[in-house]
Scaffold this active site. Sequence first.
Site, PDB file in Angstrom:
ATOM      1  N   SER A  86      38.691  35.854  52.055  1.00 30.68           N
ATOM      2  CA  SER A  86      39.708  36.879  52.136  1.00 30.68           C
ATOM      3  C   SER A  86      39.946  37.247  50.719  1.00 30.68           C
ATOM      4  O   SER A  86      40.303  36.497  49.707  1.00 30.68           O
ATOM      5  CB  SER A  86      40.985  35.969  52.662  1.00 30.68           C
ATOM      6  OG  SER A  86      42.286  36.905  52.508  1.00 30.68           O
ATOM      7  N   SER A  87      39.511  38.513  50.410  1.00 33.09           N
ATOM      8  CA  SER A  87      39.440  39.078  48.954  1.00 33.09           C
ATOM      9  C   SER A  87      40.903  39.036  48.416  1.00 33.09           C
ATOM     10  O   SER A  87      42.016  38.945  49.071  1.00 33.09           O
ATOM     11  CB  SER A  87      39.171  40.492  48.945  1.00 33.09           C
ATOM     12  OG  SER A  87      37.999  40.571  49.363  1.00 33.09           O
ATOM     13  N   MET A  88      41.295  38.999  47.033  1.00 28.45           N
ATOM     14  CA  MET A  88      42.476  39.174  46.429  1.00 28.45           C
ATOM     15  C   MET A  88      43.142  40.327  46.926  1.00 28.45           C
ATOM     16  O   MET A  88      42.616  41.421  46.796  1.00 28.45           O
ATOM     17  CB  MET A  88      41.968  39.367  44.955  1.00 28.45           C
ATOM     18  CG  MET A  88      43.384  39.217  43.815  1.00 28.45           C
ATOM     19  SD  MET A  88      42.597  39.410  42.359  1.00 28.45           S
ATOM     20  CE  MET A  88      44.209  39.136  41.261  1.00 28.45           C
TER      21      MET A  88
END
Length: 378
Positions: A86-88
């Site tokens: 889950s990307s920044m």
Amino acid sequence: MTSPERLLQTLTAKGTLPEAWRDAVLSVPRELFLPETIEVGEEIVSRRTSPERWRQLAYGDVALVTQVNDGASTGVGGYRLPTSSSSMPTVMLEMLELLDVHVGQRALELGAGTGLNACWLAHRLGSEQVTSVDIDGALVEQAVRNAAAAGYKPTFVCGDGAQGWPAGAPYDRVIATYTVPEVPYAWVEQTPGGRIVTPWGGSFCYYAYAVLDVVDGVGRGRFTGSPAFMRTRTGRPHRGFLSDFLHHLDEGTESVTTLNPYDLAGDFDALFYVGLALPDAWYHLVEADDGSGEATLWLLADDRSSWAAAEYAPDRREYIVDQYGPRRLWDEAEAAYRAWEAWGRPDRDRAGLTVDPSGQRVWLDDEHHKLTADRTPR
């Protein structure tokens, strides 16, 4: 830091929340898209045993690894390659701003991951307007469940993102959530008159977005930003411990360079341009832990046939280089670095990318100054 409201406050304070995406961030709880165990850095956190810390990370502006080694089990001491995350949120929003979506448009996402990005798009455009493709069937199934829990139903399909998803074409926007070394022409074909945004780069440097607008069957645009996304699984080279790439250590050829290894490894723009010449090699900087300030910059070929090591020591103007294999990787890298200097040390924003039926090519300032030859389209 345990609610969508808190994430909203954090992003607002950092100045990284575009107004157009405010309601999506607030309305789509990130925690619904995360597995029971998440990783950040070297920290592994279980929701069952550390619920408060888990929620703190869920609503923090941090990237969270949600899968390693394509979901395969990792033995004790085995190499752990992050393969989904889950990307920044700040980075996700930066990319969505580059995509420039508008109500009524249709979007294709390549790399479903947890499903959160697709649901942010669905919140803006409507679920029926969003299709997301992932090569990993387990991730697709999980993304469907996550999206349903949040009340969204974008179309998730299992397939090779390099092919786009022709069954749903045409699209107004295409966004990839993984790094590609080449933009497939299929994406251009499926986005007539639209925009493509993707992390781009080879093994050496993958710290840039390519933002292409499609006109008359040609995708053309510039590079920007300095993101770090996982690589496409299609044709992904081997990765592992440094020892997996080192051999014949006593048979290297020694030389001397005046190029400071830190000048090469510490400048993102230099890395970008050097990476154009070494798309099939990567670097690894190892700093001594004895307080000496010394370091070794390793250059390693993807095929594991060649390596180079440049030894840094403080207060020196010449550095020892050792190279082995059919390629002289340091020589290649230094030549590319010196060319970048001769061009005036341009930043990556001055480079552009064109993708047409003949392939893709990178250029500096305008298409007459080619930096790479055409590559056969995928």
